[in-house]
Structures are given as C-alpha cells and as structure tokens.
Design an enzyme around this catalytic site. Structure first.
Site, short mmCIF file in Angstrom:
data_model
loop_
_atom_site.label_atom_id
_atom_site.label_comp_id
_atom_site.label_asym_id
_atom_site.label_seq_id
_atom_site.Cartn_x
_atom_site.Cartn_y
_atom_site.Cartn_z
N THR A 243 0.88 -1.17 0.00
CA THR A 243 0.00 0.00 0.00
C THR A 243 0.92 1.22 0.00
OG1 THR A 243 -1.56 -1.19 1.44
CG2 THR A 243 -1.92 1.15 1.22
N GLY B 104 -5.44 -5.99 5.64
CA GLY B 104 -6.58 -5.09 5.62
C GLY B 104 -7.80 -5.57 6.34
N ARG C 101 -12.53 -8.11 -3.97
CA ARG C 101 -12.10 -7.91 -2.59
C ARG C 101 -11.72 -6.45 -2.37
NH1 ARG C 101 -6.98 -6.12 0.00
NH2 ARG C 101 -7.06 -6.95 2.14
N VAL C 102 -12.17 -5.89 -1.25
CA VAL C 102 -11.83 -4.52 -0.88
C VAL C 102 -11.17 -4.57 0.50
CG1 VAL C 102 -12.70 -2.21 -0.36
CG2 VAL C 102 -13.73 -3.55 -2.21
N GLY C 103 -10.03 -3.94 0.62
CA GLY C 103 -9.32 -3.93 1.90
C GLY C 103 -9.63 -2.70 2.73
N ASP C 104 -8.73 -2.37 3.64
CA ASP C 104 -8.98 -1.27 4.58
C ASP C 104 -8.73 0.10 3.99
OD1 ASP C 104 -6.15 -2.16 4.63
OD2 ASP C 104 -5.90 -0.52 6.05
N THR D 108 -1.16 0.33 6.51
CA THR D 108 -0.70 -0.65 5.53
C THR D 108 -0.52 -1.98 6.24
OG1 THR D 108 1.14 -1.35 4.13
CG2 THR D 108 1.67 0.22 5.88
N GLY D 109 -1.19 -3.00 5.76
CA GLY D 109 -1.06 -4.29 6.41
C GLY D 109 -2.20 -5.23 6.03
#
Length: 320
Positions: A179, A233, A207-210, A230-231
């Site tokens: 990220t 999510g 898929r959607v992350g944080d 960043t990590g």
C-alpha cells in the site's frame, strides 16, 4: 494560528517490504529514491504554504507513478489476472472524505478518491459506477497494460502455483501488505490523509481492503490525528485501526505516539494484523509504528531534510 515550523509530511510505501536478506543494494537505493521523490513533492506544497490535503495528494501521486510500490502503476494482480485498485483521502478540517474501490483506469486513483470527495455527495464509489464517474470527471485514464509490470505478474504466477500445489503460505509480507499513503500537518495545523493500493497479490476479484474504508486504513480529524495504514486489511477493518487511534487520543488522553504504538503492537498484532501505519497530530508530531520486518517510510519537516528508512534502522537523511 499559522506556524510553519509544525508543517510535516510522513509517507509509507507499504509494510510489505522485501526481506532484508533478499534486498540488493541497487533495489534498496531505488526504494529510498522513490520515497524521497514523494517526500519532495509533498514538501514543496507545504513549504509554499499549501494545505495538508494538497501535500498528501502530491506525495501519493508520486508513489502511484513508481512501479516499485503497490499502487497505481505498480499495482498487483487479482487471481483473475486483473488490477483492481482502491484509494481514499480525508480532510481533517471537517472530516470530508472520498474513496474508490475496485477500479482500473484512472492514472492516479488518489485523484479519483479526491474527485468523489469534492464533486459528489458520496464518500465511497466502487466498481463500474466508480469507473464511469472517473471518466465523466475527466480524470486521466491509462490502458490496463500501462499498470502491468512483469514483477507483479511473476508474483501472481508464483502465488497461483503455490495454491495449485496446495503448499503452505510462506508468509511473505511483500505479497500481502503493499500500500502507499501519506499524512500531513500544514502550517495552519490542518491534517489530512491519503492512501492508495492495488491490494493483495492473487486476491479474489471484488475484494476490498482497509484502504478505502474511512476509519480503518484512512482517517483524519484536526482534533486528534491523521492516519494511513498498511497491512492485513481485513484485520485493520475489523478493529477500525485509524479511528481506534483517534478514540484513544480523544477519550483516553493518550498522546499520538502511545496511541499509535499500542494499536499496532497490542491490538492489531495479536489478532493477526501484521503491518504498520503512519500518523500525525496538529502539533506536527509523527508516529510510524509497524509490527513486521519493515515498512517503507519517510518524513520531512520544516527543515526540508528528507528522512527515509525501510527496515528497523536509522533514517537515511538527505539534506534540503
């Protein structure tokens, strides 16, 4: 009250760093140079009296242009061999926010997120609707081939082969944590955050992350802090990582460094939330905690010195 001495910008290029023993001197130098370019672009905005929002936008745009980082041109591929990018911005002055998810086309996803914030009544647009909005907004678009890099394609093939052979996950953070992001405090004490990502290599399409989830991977409020994460999510979403730092500062009276460190080390890490974040408060204090091997990161303050680091090490400093 305006105070140029508190103007500061912090950036990250992801907590998914290449392991120290696999990073060549040439690669290391290239990552530091990419971080310095982003810092320089953002600092030019702050040094000219610009806003935190414009500074974080400029910094993230530079990282999106650099194929070394998992955003924009360096975005990773889904399991279907396509790129789906997410981005978000948030203005600490009034909690205005904009985000996009699952898009491919805009050269700078961070500008797409900012357009959502500034040109619509919405916060988050996703998929085909977001793509059409970006076209109508006149944002610069690139062919999908422009975003493709052989390094990311090869990483996808390796991941798909690992799955075909049912091999155990090797835990490579570079595959899971990529990220980019920026947080800033300007001379007026206003805060802003911006985050952009291609997600996880081989992720399920859709898929959607944080990153585009306000309060998880992106957060800004002048009263407390600005955060870009960043990590892993999914864990950052479940624990509302960005807002958790805000809450600890607002209600528990913690300072920025303690709140950020506690969230990353004591809350996220035990839950499997490998990664890190960058944060800044309205006094220009910065925190850059991470609980994994490394995090591409950098800071530039009013003195203009560009400070960058990758693993657990002292900053490399390039004078203004």
């Amino acid at each position: 009250m305006t105070d140029p001495s508190r103007a500061v910008l912090a950036i990250h290029g992801g907590a998914g760093t290449i392991r120290r023993d696999s990073l060549s001197p040439e690669q290391e130098a290239a990552y530091h140079q990419g971080l310095r370019t982003a810092l320089r672009n953002g600092h030019l905005v702050l040094a000219a009296g610009g806003t935190a929002l414009d500074a974080v936008t400029a910094a993230v745009m530079a990282l999106e242009e650099d194929p070394l980082f998992n955003a924009g041109r360096g975005a990773v591929f889904t399991s279907a061999g396509e790129t789906e990018m997410d981005a978000a911005v948030m203005d600490g002055r009034d909690r205005r926010a904009g985000a996009v998810a699952g898009i491919c086309g805009p050269r700078h996803p961070v500008l797409a997120a900012r357009a959502v914030m500034e040109r619509t009544e919405h916060v988050l647009l996703a998929g085909e609707g977001a793509r059409r909005f970006c076209l109508d907004a006149g944002l610069e678009h690139m062919d999908p081939s422009w975003f493709r890099t052989e390094r990311r394609w090869a990483a996808l093939q390796e991941e798909l082969e690992r799955r075909r052979q049912a091999l155990p996950d090797d835990g490579d953070p570079a595959r899971k944590h990529g990220t980019v992001g920026a947080v800033a405090c300007d001379a007026a004490g206003n805060l802003a955050a911006a985050t952009s990502t291609g997600g996880m290599t081989g992720k399920t399409p859709g898929r959607v992350g944080d990153c585009p989830v306000i309060g998880a991977g992106t957060w800004a409020d002048n009263a407390t802090c600005a955060v870009s994460g960043t990590g892993h999510g999914e864990i950052f979403i479940r624990y509302a990582a960005g807002h958790e730092i805000d809450a600890r500062m607002r209600w528990a009276g913690q300072g920025l460094e303690q709140a950020a460190e506690d969230v990353v080390q004591a809350l996220l890490a035990p839950a499997g939330g490998s990664g890190g974040l960058i944060a800044v408060d309205a006094q220009g204090r910065v925190a850059l905690p991470f609980n994994c091997e490394g995090m591409y990161r950098g800071v530039v303050g009013a003195d203009g010195a560009l400070r960058t680091a990758i693993h657990r090490e002292a900053f490399r400093v390039e004078a203004a």
